[in-house]
Design a protein around this motif. Sequence first.
Motif, short mmCIF file in Angstrom:
data_model
loop_
_atom_site.label_atom_id
_atom_site.label_comp_id
_atom_site.label_asym_id
_atom_site.label_seq_id
_atom_site.Cartn_x
_atom_site.Cartn_y
_atom_site.Cartn_z
N ILE A 20 16.57 -14.30 -3.04
CA ILE A 20 15.18 -14.57 -2.63
C ILE A 20 15.03 -15.00 -1.18
N ALA A 21 16.10 -15.25 -0.44
CA ALA A 21 16.00 -15.82 0.91
C ALA A 21 15.21 -14.90 1.84
N GLY A 22 14.58 -15.52 2.86
CA GLY A 22 13.85 -14.74 3.85
C GLY A 22 12.42 -14.46 3.49
N ASN A 23 11.84 -15.23 2.57
CA ASN A 23 10.44 -15.09 2.19
C ASN A 23 9.69 -16.39 2.52
N PRO A 24 8.40 -16.29 2.88
CA PRO A 24 7.62 -17.50 3.21
C PRO A 24 7.01 -18.14 1.96
N PHE A 25 7.85 -18.49 0.99
CA PHE A 25 7.35 -19.08 -0.24
C PHE A 25 6.58 -20.36 0.07
N SER A 26 5.56 -20.63 -0.74
CA SER A 26 4.78 -21.86 -0.60
C SER A 26 5.48 -22.99 -1.34
N CYS A 27 5.71 -24.08 -0.64
CA CYS A 27 6.37 -25.23 -1.25
C CYS A 27 5.52 -25.85 -2.36
N CYS A 28 4.23 -25.55 -2.37
CA CYS A 28 3.34 -26.14 -3.35
C CYS A 28 3.06 -25.20 -4.52
N SER B 200 0.82 -1.22 0.00
CA SER B 200 0.00 0.00 0.00
C SER B 200 0.85 1.26 0.00
N LYS B 201 2.16 1.13 0.24
CA LYS B 201 3.02 2.32 0.35
C LYS B 201 3.97 2.48 -0.82
N ALA B 202 3.92 1.59 -1.76
CA ALA B 202 4.87 1.68 -2.88
C ALA B 202 4.17 1.37 -4.19
N ASP C 73 16.70 -8.11 -6.05
CA ASP C 73 16.89 -8.57 -4.68
C ASP C 73 15.58 -8.39 -3.93
N VAL C 74 14.96 -9.52 -3.56
CA VAL C 74 13.68 -9.47 -2.83
C VAL C 74 13.80 -10.18 -1.48
N ARG C 75 14.98 -10.25 -0.92
CA ARG C 75 15.17 -10.93 0.35
C ARG C 75 14.36 -10.26 1.46
N ASP C 76 13.98 -11.09 2.44
CA ASP C 76 13.33 -10.60 3.66
C ASP C 76 12.07 -9.80 3.35
N ASN C 77 11.16 -10.40 2.63
CA ASN C 77 9.84 -9.84 2.39
C ASN C 77 8.79 -10.88 2.78
N ASN C 78 7.56 -10.72 2.29
CA ASN C 78 6.47 -11.66 2.61
C ASN C 78 5.92 -12.32 1.35
N LEU C 79 6.78 -12.57 0.40
CA LEU C 79 6.35 -13.14 -0.88
C LEU C 79 6.03 -14.62 -0.74
N LEU C 80 4.87 -15.02 -1.28
CA LEU C 80 4.50 -16.43 -1.33
C LEU C 80 4.86 -17.05 -2.67
N THR C 81 4.92 -16.22 -3.70
CA THR C 81 5.24 -16.70 -5.04
C THR C 81 5.62 -15.49 -5.88
N SER D 233 14.87 -5.56 -0.85
CA SER D 233 15.07 -6.37 0.34
C SER D 233 14.71 -5.59 1.60
N GLY D 234 14.32 -6.33 2.64
CA GLY D 234 14.02 -5.70 3.92
C GLY D 234 12.74 -4.90 3.93
N ASN D 235 11.70 -5.38 3.21
CA ASN D 235 10.40 -4.72 3.21
C ASN D 235 9.32 -5.74 3.57
N ASN D 236 8.07 -5.37 3.33
CA ASN D 236 6.95 -6.25 3.67
C ASN D 236 6.05 -6.51 2.46
N PHE D 237 6.65 -6.61 1.29
CA PHE D 237 5.87 -6.84 0.08
C PHE D 237 5.34 -8.27 0.07
N SER D 238 4.03 -8.40 -0.19
CA SER D 238 3.44 -9.72 -0.38
C SER D 238 3.34 -10.06 -1.87
N HIS D 239 3.43 -9.05 -2.72
CA HIS D 239 3.55 -9.26 -4.15
C HIS D 239 4.31 -8.08 -4.73
N LEU D 240 4.91 -8.28 -5.86
CA LEU D 240 5.75 -7.26 -6.47
C LEU D 240 4.90 -6.16 -7.09
#
Length: 693
Positions: free
Chosen positions: A571-579, A509-511, A545-553, A525-532
């Motif tokens: 990409i490290a530091g994101n809660p990607f879905s294994c599925c 909502s801020k970018a 560089d999208v490290r340390d965000n909230n990206l699922l995919t 990196s170092g933000n709270n993006f759930s999607h790009l």
Amino acid sequence: MLLLEHWLAEKGCLLLWLLPSVLQAQLNQEVRPKSTLCQQSPMKVSCKGLGLHKFPRELGQGVKYLEISNNFIRNLSSSNMPEFGQLEYLDMGFNQLEAVSDVTLSQLPQLRSLLLGSNHLDRNYQANGRAFHLLRNIEVLDLSANNLESHMAGWYVSNLTSLRLLDLSRNKMTRLPAEIFWSMPQLHELNLSNNYIMEIEEGAFEGLGELEVVNLALNSLYCISGFSLTQLRVLNLSHNALELFFSEEAAEPYLLRVLDLSHNRLLYFPELPKAHYLTHLNLSNNLIASLLPGSHHPGEFVLPYEEMGRFNRTLHAGAGLTHVADLDLSNNQLQVFPVPFFHSLGSLHKLSLARNCLQEVAGESLAGGTEPSAALPLRWLDLGGNAFHLLPRWFFDALPQLEAIDLGSNSLQPCESQGSKPGGNPGGESHVPAPGGTCTPFYNLPRLKHLSLCKNKVTRLQPYAFHQTSLLSLDLSGNKDLFMPKEALGGLEFSLQKLSLRGNQMDNSKAELPCLDTLQVLDLSGNNFSHLPSGLFCSRLESLDVRDNNLLTLEKPALASWPHSLKEMSIAGNPFSCCSLAWLDALRAGGVSVRDLDQALCTYQDESRNFSAKITSTPRWLCPRPKGSSPLALFMVVMSLFILSAGVCCLQKTGQKLSGRVGLGSSRVGVLPHCPKREEPAEGKTADSVTKV
């Protein structure tokens, strides 16, 4: 048997006859130095780091270059050193050398370079020094790290009239006597760094008319007065305790080009009235508090030197520095950026005032702060780590050639430009400043290509903040909770190549990003993006560089936009879905290098808990199947196939039995691989008797 005994006796005599020769050869092999380990060519031999205690004897004739450093040799004498009458270069650094024979050195008339650093030449220095006096043609001498005191070093180098380069660094010298270098008229370069020199007697460098490079860094000098080495090109006095540097007026201008006075205790800008050829001046890490003429240091204490009476602080210290191109004043105590001071530096292209106490910019007069009358030729300016809240418009007008500026770690807020808004003047400079006039205009700066505003506490980036400023790189990292509307980067769509929004803790909502057509490098990196941000999908990204965000995919539009341009990704530091890892397969197929793939994790979710696994080894069979292919349905299908197969086997077996009863067909029937085998008839019975009722 007799023949065998005779053969053994004959061979035994032969072995006894050969045994002394074999033992002698073995003994010679053990005693002879392993010269074969040295790397040899017709004129060059290298025996570096072979654990040698003596010189290898069997070396080729005519050797001119011998490297035997990093060994354990203690003596340089004719008894353990072969004849090298043609030797020109000898490197014995990092040995245990403590004795040098005069006979040996007298047999080296062609020797030009002698490297003896990191040995023990403080031992037997008187006898060794007498041997050194035979080196009439020596031009390069390295005596560094030998625990030499001042008188020892002076004894070693006396009478070396051909010397051009001398290294006495990392010793224990405390002073330079007046006569120490009197016999070296051809000396060109002198290294005295990393000693304990506190005093240089007057006349120590007198007569060194060829001297051009002097390194006195890492000593204990506290005052340089009467500096008169006009022929010097490079002087390094960094990491001392200098409080005063004063050069005398000379009939000839100084030829000095590089002067390093960093990491000292200078209170004022040094007086260099005749240094017209100086191009690089480093004054970083000192105590300089002001560059304004007639200014006083806070506290106004008087330095306890007689030379202070000749030191006129009211003179314009930079008046003679017309060729200085690189000036470093970082890590001092400056509070005001004095634009008039730099007017006389007509060649200044690079200036660093980082990590001072700068709060404001001074124009022609500090009180009025008026716009300067002359422009500065600066192209690169570092003002990071200060306390600026505002930079006036005329400050940028005074820097028309500016290409890069670092303003990180200040408190600057960019202004809004209305030049490209509907109804605005496309070529105008109208803007809406922040309340109280505390914003800084970064628009309409056509030459500016690189700008850093990291860690400025910017909470909102105004629309069109960089309009008509064709930036190539922009750093907005470290501004927590930054709000950036889509119009904020308006005007950079066809110029911006590198953008950093690292560590801003921004969410979607801020970018909002516009379509940045030329963007190549992006750090989110170092933000709270759930999607790009969707504006990225039209960019030709090469590094992301999208490290340390909230990206699922990663979204399909991104995968469709970047396969031909993207080269590397983090990409490290994101809660990607294994599925939902089809995006990773697409990246791999496109040859994208995921730099931290081994550190990246993905998460599973079931009814009771969540758990994670390495993204490189995800057991995807745990993931839910498409609708209609649940595990229970799959199990039922497998079981049905098994039962059907077993039924077929049984029916076939029954058919065999019926066929035997009625006597139809052959008694040999085919058996399916998983059906039970037909029992063979008992011994003495025929097939008919087995199937007969």
